[in-house]
Design a protein around this motif. Structure first.
Motif, PDB file in Angstrom:
ATOM      1  N   GLN A  43     -57.204  41.532 -91.250  1.00  0.00           N
ATOM      2  CA  GLN A  43     -56.987  41.326 -92.675  1.00  0.00           C
ATOM      3  C   GLN A  43     -57.934  42.199 -93.499  1.00  0.00           C
ATOM      4  O   GLN A  43     -58.996  42.593 -93.044  1.00  0.00           O
ATOM      5  CB  GLN A  43     -57.193  39.852 -93.050  1.00  0.00           C
ATOM      6  N   ARG A  45     -59.564  41.314 -96.360  1.00  0.00           N
ATOM      7  CA  ARG A  45     -60.710  40.533 -96.810  1.00  0.00           C
ATOM      8  C   ARG A  45     -61.500  41.304 -97.859  1.00  0.00           C
ATOM      9  O   ARG A  45     -60.982  41.656 -98.895  1.00  0.00           O
ATOM     10  CB  ARG A  45     -61.572  40.097 -95.625  1.00  0.00           C
ATOM     11  N   ALA A 228     -55.843  28.066 -96.076  1.00  0.00           N
ATOM     12  CA  ALA A 228     -55.518  28.966 -97.183  1.00  0.00           C
ATOM     13  C   ALA A 228     -54.249  28.478 -97.893  1.00  0.00           C
ATOM     14  O   ALA A 228     -53.360  27.892 -97.264  1.00  0.00           O
ATOM     15  CB  ALA A 228     -55.304  30.380 -96.653  1.00  0.00           C
ATOM     16  N   TRP A 253     -51.037  38.633 -96.727  1.00  0.00           N
ATOM     17  CA  TRP A 253     -52.200  37.817 -96.372  1.00  0.00           C
ATOM     18  C   TRP A 253     -52.548  36.943 -97.557  1.00  0.00           C
ATOM     19  O   TRP A 253     -52.431  37.359 -98.711  1.00  0.00           O
ATOM     20  CB  TRP A 253     -53.374  38.743 -96.038  1.00  0.00           C
ATOM     21  N   SER A 255     -55.563  33.913 -98.934  1.00  0.00           N
ATOM     22  CA  SER A 255     -56.837  33.291 -98.637  1.00  0.00           C
ATOM     23  C   SER A 255     -57.378  32.656 -99.915  1.00  0.00           C
ATOM     24  O   SER A 255     -56.701  32.645-100.948  1.00  0.00           O
ATOM     25  CB  SER A 255     -57.836  34.320 -98.083  1.00  0.00           C
TER      26      SER A 255
END
Length: 508
Positions: A43, A45, A228, A253, A255
């Motif tokens: 990911q 991030r 998440a 993705w 989060s």
């Protein structure tokens, strides 16, 4: 090293752990990295890293490995815009480099130097004694035990190493929550510094020609559960705040993060150290979190190397806590202040207006930029009367008379991770004072004075982490230099240069 499987076991193969592994291998330290994940994190991030981290990567010759690194000239403090170029080398950091890429670069560097990375290895026990640390590890093949001289916990906010060592992690519980989604297939206008809207804040950061990261904060939002948020939740919140429908985008993705701010009470307990998120967590603003972990590794790695190689006494390792703990404490303070400015409701407008007026003054801008970038970090190196002592070495051009062009840069001299003595006026007395430490520092005599911050400096001792440990000014010549060398590099015991780093040779 009979009876030991490694000099240092690094727990966690994130940016801090991998950077530390590379630093240790530069010093010839046998290093094993253990990570719980079966494969590297994919990911994005964290996106990019700070101006100081850019310099630190450059000091190890790593910057070209990232490709074309573009920096962000304009940033903000709590949503109030600032031109970060107000300080030399200032920027809001590297643009759009995903954490997965940073880890890939650092893993490649560390393993090239001989570090060994073992995945699907979970630390489940830790016991330190006077001579070393026993590490109990669960693997797919069963349990095993490793013995090392030191252990470095780089295993994140929920650090197992920190918990097993019994180090307190005081701080504040979360009061706000931000949601993230990396998406494609949905054109969005950039909102680089975020945009306050009725009910919260939204941000859009371009990740490339087709992808964006959307960040949404809605006052009062709370989820049930610890995982998440799903993209449908994020899209619904986005529409409530902006009126824009992003529900048709394809999520790559998702989060979330909070403003929970905590810091380990001790960065060192005996033979165990904490770095990165294991030592400090906070709201991610300005790429300060991952970058602080890189700085932790740069600070600790050479010190562990000096002690393990027998050059320096063990109390040098105490300076890791005394130098790095205040740095993270400052980050926690500035991110909490920015949270209030950034995410507060309209009752914060008077404060925003006052700070906007203050930002008209360049000195205020410089202070805030230095705070967020890490460019103003200053360590107590025992020479507090000189304004450059303890500060970072600027990347000045040096004319040394060697090499194809006779020119080099200050950062290039640090690629090997050794200490540097810059003799900037051809002073034989300075060089003679440093000769007993020739096995651990390099002396560079320049043919002319560099421009910029070092223009009035006669000589300078540079630690491997790029901070100035001693400054020789006009008239002082070598005064205080032997003491500074002994403080940071140990007592001299020969003049030979050590052999190339030993093979990793870790037994598992």
């Amino acid at each position: 090293m009979q009876g030991f499987d490694a000099d240092v076991v690094v727990v966690g193969a994130g940016p801090a752990g991998l950077m530390l592994a590379g630093e240790l291998r530069l010093a010839g330290v046998r290093t094993v990295v253990l990570d719980l994940l079966a494969e590297p994190m994919r990911q994005s991030r964290a996106l990019g890293f700070s101006a100081r981290a850019i310099e630190e990567f450059d000091q190890r010759g790593l910057l070209p490995r990232f490709g074309d690194v573009q920096t962000i000239p304009f940033g903000h403090f709590g949503g109030l815009p600032i031109d970060y170029r107000v300080v030399e080398g200032g920027s809001y950091g590297a643009r759009g480099i995903p954490q997965s890429r940073t880890e890939e670069v650092l893993a490649g560097w560390a393993t090239e130097l001989g570090a060994v990375i073992h995945r699907e290895h979970e630390v489940v026990g830790l016991a330190a004694d006077d001579d070393g640390v026993e590490v109990d590890v669960a693997t797919p093949q069963g349990r095993k035990r490793l013995r090392a001289r030191y252990v470095a916990g780089c295993d994140g906010a929920r650090s197992t190493v920190r918990k097993l060592t019994g180090i307190d992690f005081p701080g504040t519980d979360p009061t706000v929550e931000l949601w993230f989604a990396d998406v494609t297939g949905c054109p969005l206008r950039p909102r680089f510094s975020g945009e306050r809207v009725p009910g919260g804040m939204v941000m859009v950061l371009p990740l490339g020609p087709e992808a964006n990261r959307v960040i949404v904060y809605e006052r009062g939002m709370r989820r049930q559960g610890d995982g998440a948020p799903d993209f449908a939740e994020i899209a619904a919140a986005w529409k409530r705040l902006t009126g824009e429908d992003i529900g048709g985008a394809r999520p790559l993705w998702t989060s979330f993060t909070t403003d929970s701010s905590r810091q380990a009470a001790e960065y060192r307990r005996g033979r165990v150290f904490l770095l990165g998120d294991a030592a400090h967590i906070h709201l991610p603003i300005g790429a300060q979190g991952m970058s602080a972990g890189i700085g932790d590794a740069m600070n600790l790695g050479w010190k562990l190397g000096a002690v393990l190689n027998g050059h320096a006494p063990g109390d040098l390792l105490d300076t890791y806590h005394s130098e790095r703990h205040p740095v993270a404490a400052g980050i926690l303070n500035n991110t909490l202040a920015q949270r209030t400015l950034y995410l507060g409701a309209d009752d914060m407008n008077p404060m925003r207006e006052v700070l906007t007026e203050l930002l008209a003054y360049e000195e205020v801008q410089r202070r805030l930029v230095g705070m967020v970038t890490g460019l103003d970090i200053r360590y107590d190196v025992g020479q507090g009367d000189h304004p450059l002592a303890g500060r970072r070495l600027p990347d000045v051009e040096l004319v040394s008379g060697s090499g194809p062009s006779g020119k080099t840069s200050a950062f290039r001299l640090l690629h090997a991770g050794r200490g540097i003595l810059l003799d900037l006026r051809g002073d034989a007395e300075v060089r003679a004072a440093a000769e007993p430490w020739a096995d651990r520092i390099d002396v560079v005599t320049t043919a002319s004075r560099p421009a910029g911050a070092l223009a009035e400096v006669e000589a300078a001792l540079v630690r491997p982490d790029g901070h100035l440990a001693w400054i020789g000014s006009r008239g002082s010549r070598a005064s205080g230099l032997p003491d500074a060398l002994a403080r940071w590099f140990g007592r001299p015991h020969g003049s030979h240069r050590p052999a190339a780093p030993a093979a990793a040779g870790a037994r598992l």
